[in-house]
Design an enzyme around this catalytic site. Structure first.
Site, PDB file in Angstrom:
ATOM      1  N   HIS A  93     -23.537   1.041  -8.122  1.00  0.00           N
ATOM      2  CA  HIS A  93     -24.003   1.530  -9.425  1.00  0.00           C
ATOM      3  C   HIS A  93     -25.382   2.159  -9.197  1.00  0.00           C
ATOM      4  O   HIS A  93     -26.111   1.752  -8.291  1.00  0.00           O
ATOM      5  CB  HIS A  93     -24.119   0.308 -10.349  1.00  0.00           C
ATOM      6  N   CYS A 139     -22.057   5.711 -14.114  1.00  0.00           N
ATOM      7  CA  CYS A 139     -23.272   5.450 -13.336  1.00  0.00           C
ATOM      8  C   CYS A 139     -22.947   5.252 -11.858  1.00  0.00           C
ATOM      9  O   CYS A 139     -23.619   4.498 -11.157  1.00  0.00           O
ATOM     10  CB  CYS A 139     -24.054   4.247 -13.867  1.00  0.00           C
ATOM     11  N   GLN A 190     -20.644  -7.359 -12.338  1.00  0.00           N
ATOM     12  CA  GLN A 190     -19.226  -7.432 -12.706  1.00  0.00           C
ATOM     13  C   GLN A 190     -18.593  -8.690 -12.128  1.00  0.00           C
ATOM     14  O   GLN A 190     -17.595  -9.186 -12.651  1.00  0.00           O
ATOM     15  CB  GLN A 190     -18.456  -6.206 -12.168  1.00  0.00           C
ATOM     16  N   ASP A 241     -25.218  -7.585  -6.023  1.00  0.00           N
ATOM     17  CA  ASP A 241     -25.161  -7.196  -7.434  1.00  0.00           C
ATOM     18  C   ASP A 241     -23.864  -7.773  -8.001  1.00  0.00           C
ATOM     19  O   ASP A 241     -22.787  -7.230  -7.789  1.00  0.00           O
ATOM     20  CB  ASP A 241     -25.186  -5.663  -7.536  1.00  0.00           C
ATOM     21  N   LYS A 292     -22.744  -8.776 -19.827  1.00  0.00           N
ATOM     22  CA  LYS A 292     -21.445  -8.493 -19.211  1.00  0.00           C
ATOM     23  C   LYS A 292     -20.656  -9.776 -18.975  1.00  0.00           C
ATOM     24  O   LYS A 292     -19.556  -9.750 -18.430  1.00  0.00           O
ATOM     25  CB  LYS A 292     -21.633  -7.728 -17.893  1.00  0.00           C
TER      26      LYS A 292
END
Lengths: 409, 160
Positions: free
Chosen positions: A126, A367, A206, A203, A229
């Site tokens: 991202h 993104c 998600q 990261d 999220k």
């Protein structure tokens, strides 16, 4: 399919699922990779904080401040357990995954990276896990290396191994890709990086809703994610960092709460984790995040994982019946994220036509412009599902897509 | 979504946006390609969705648009809008082009009711439903902003 997961009951917890879209059509919410809906439990706790327990934290000697502080700090413990971190010192509240990455780049990066040192990222990152490292490059002269991805949208691990070397100081990699759905082998990525002597940031924006994150099992150095999220409020996120690393890092922002004493000659910084939490934090947001973690803990991971796997398989099968639909991202390990192109119909036209049928999807580059470039496309249409979505919604989605094709016939 | 006219049912809203004219111009855009010679040219870009086009004009000494073309890539709304714009502008004076820009802008922002107010939009009124889709207004107006940029001698126009 595991029928133990009672999606009908789960859906009752999410009032937003009953929302109406354009022309009062019922909404099918397939934009969960952008943000998720919030269960009543999160909404209620945030609401009651503002109604009955509003106060600033850490400094007040009055009752309300003590209550708010206790709730805020109890969320830190919830996050620690959620991630299986060793210590509360390792849990920093931020305003989201993006700020968490920026914190590491600005604090760790500026202190420890020099000209010629290498940062490895991947082609599926991202923008929030690309740009902070480019900014660090501007400042320090470090070098950015990029691991390519295959036609299936999987990380090319052989290439990753080739890039690792004595100059590698940091690896920043996504757990689950927001535009491809690919689930990366995080544990292996970290192990290889550690062998080369690099620290690793994951990261998990998600990933935290896809599978349990165990920072000790992973041996991760830094893990970032956002509250919104994972069924929590917007404007709150987490940075996990190994205590030894966080101790060695200078503060990211200066202000109240991150100090022990201030004099014009010398200021003494606060201990972890407060050293990295300057200013009044998002108190209600953090408390809401605690409720989101409680909510996720009330579900069975095994059931959620089975159920989402069924959604992925069912959706993949349904979409494969649509002529000229090209799925972007077909990794073996995948989250229920369907990113696709359809004939030569522009993603924004697909998005608008589906919106008219009540489907909320995302269209564009998500993104992740390097991913679009890799597949030679300007944009995709993306349906990203959560555990409150259903097979029936997917079936209606396939019908709606066929209608889109009709319009452009 | 409120609709004061009371006529817009489910099917009609979208039909107003994706009318046959728009679908057809998307498939077979008119005046599509490079224009040589040209006196004015600008690049238009919508970074949000990646719509990207060039508008070229050939304007004679009397200020009449002799030829106009567009090149680029975008969604059906932006391509059809560019195509219909080139048809509307050919043979017009610069002042008339500016006036049309203003009328078109007002139309898609619902500042004008084309059925009641006198205007020069003609076929361009197929875009009168765009205001219902605020995220798509920029698609419809990109070519027009680019054209205006070319008249104003700007090189690049961005809708962001």
């Amino acid at each position: 399919m595991n029928m133990a997961f009672d999606v009908k009951r789960i859906r009752e917890d999410f009032p937003n699922l009953a929302a109406q879209g354009r022309d009062a059509k019922p909404i099918v919410y397939f934009d969960n990779a952008a943000t998720t809906f919030k269960p009543c439990q999160v909404i209620a706790l945030t609401h009651s904080h503002y109604c009955h327990r509003t106060a600033n934290i850490h400094r007040g000697v009055h009752y309300l401040s003590e209550v708010a502080t206790a709730e805020y700090e109890s969320t830190r413990e919830k996050v620690r357990r959620f991630l299986n971190a060793r210590s509360l010192s390792e849990i920093i509240f931020t305003k989201g995954a993006t700020e968490s990455i920026n914190l590491v780049a600005a604090s760790y990066g500026r202190k420890f990276l020099k000209s010629g040192d290498e940062v490895i990222i991947s082609q599926m990152e991202h923008h929030s896990n690309i740009v902070p490292w480019q900014m660090l490059r501007e400042e320090t002269g470090c070098v950015l290396r990029v691991v390519p991805i295959s036609d299936a949208g999987e990380l090319m691990l052989d290439e990753y191994r080739k890039l690792l070397g004595p100059r590698t100081k940091l690896v920043a990699m996504v757990h689950v890709s927001n535009s491809l759905g690919t689930v990366n082998p995080v544990k292996d990525i970290i192990k290889e990086a550690h062998s080369a002597g690099a620290v690793v940031l994951i990261d998990a924006a998600q990933g935290v809703t896809h599978e349990p994150v165990d920072v000790q099992l992973w041996d991760a150095d830094f893990v970032v994610f956002s509250g919104h999220k994972m069924f929590g409020p917007t404007g709150v996120g987490v940075l996990y960092g190994k205590e030894r690393l966080l101790e060695s890092m200078p503060p990211y922002q200066g202000g109240g709460d991150m100090i022990l004493s201030v004099d014009f000659d010398k200021t003494i910084y606060n201990r972890l984790p407060h050293k990295f939490e300057a200013g009044t934090p998002n108190v209600a947001g953090v408390i809401g995040l605690g409720a989101a973690i409680d909510y996720m803990n009330s579900l069975s991971w095994a059931e959620v994982i089975d159920y989402k796997k069924d959604l992925l398989q069912h959706g993949t099968k349904l979409l494969s019946t649509i002529p000229d639909l090209r799925m972007i991202g077909s990794a073996t390990e995948k989250a229920p994220i369907f990113s696709f192109t359809l004939r030569d119909i522009h993603a924004h036209d697909i998005g608008t036509l589906l919106d008219r049928e009540g489907f909320a999807i995302r269209t564009g580059h998500h993104c992740t412009q390097p991913v679009m470039k890799r597949f030679g496309i300007p944009a995709t249409s993306r349906a990203s599902l959560a555990f409150y979505n259903t097979r029936e919604e997917l079936e209606a989605f396939a019908v709606a897509l066929k209608k889109v094709v009709e319009v452009f016939k | 979504m409120t609709d004061t006219s009371g006529t817009a049912g489910h099917g009609r809203d979208i039909d107003e946006l994706y009318q046959q004219v728009i679908i057809e111009h998307n498939r077979h855009p008119r005046n599509f390609g490079a224009l040589e010679p040209h006196t004015h040219r600008a690049e238009g870009y919508n970074p949000l969705c990646g719509d990207h086009l060039f508008v070229s004009l050939n304007i004679d000494e009397q200020g009449t648009i002799q030829a106009v073309s567009f090149e680029g890539d975008g969604c059906a709304i932006s391509k059809a809008s560019a195509s219909l714009m080139t048809m509307a502008l050919k043979g017009k004076k610069i002042e008339e082009a500016r006036m049309l820009f203003d009328e078109f802008r007002r139309l898609i922002l619902k500042e004008m009711d084309a059925a009641r107010e006198p205007n020069h939009l003609g076929k361009l009124t197929v875009f009168s439903g765009v205001w219902k889709y605020p995220s798509r207004v920029k698609c419809a107006i990109l070519a027009w902003h680019t054209m205006k940029g070319a008249l104003d001698n700007a090189k690049t126009v961005s809708t962001e």
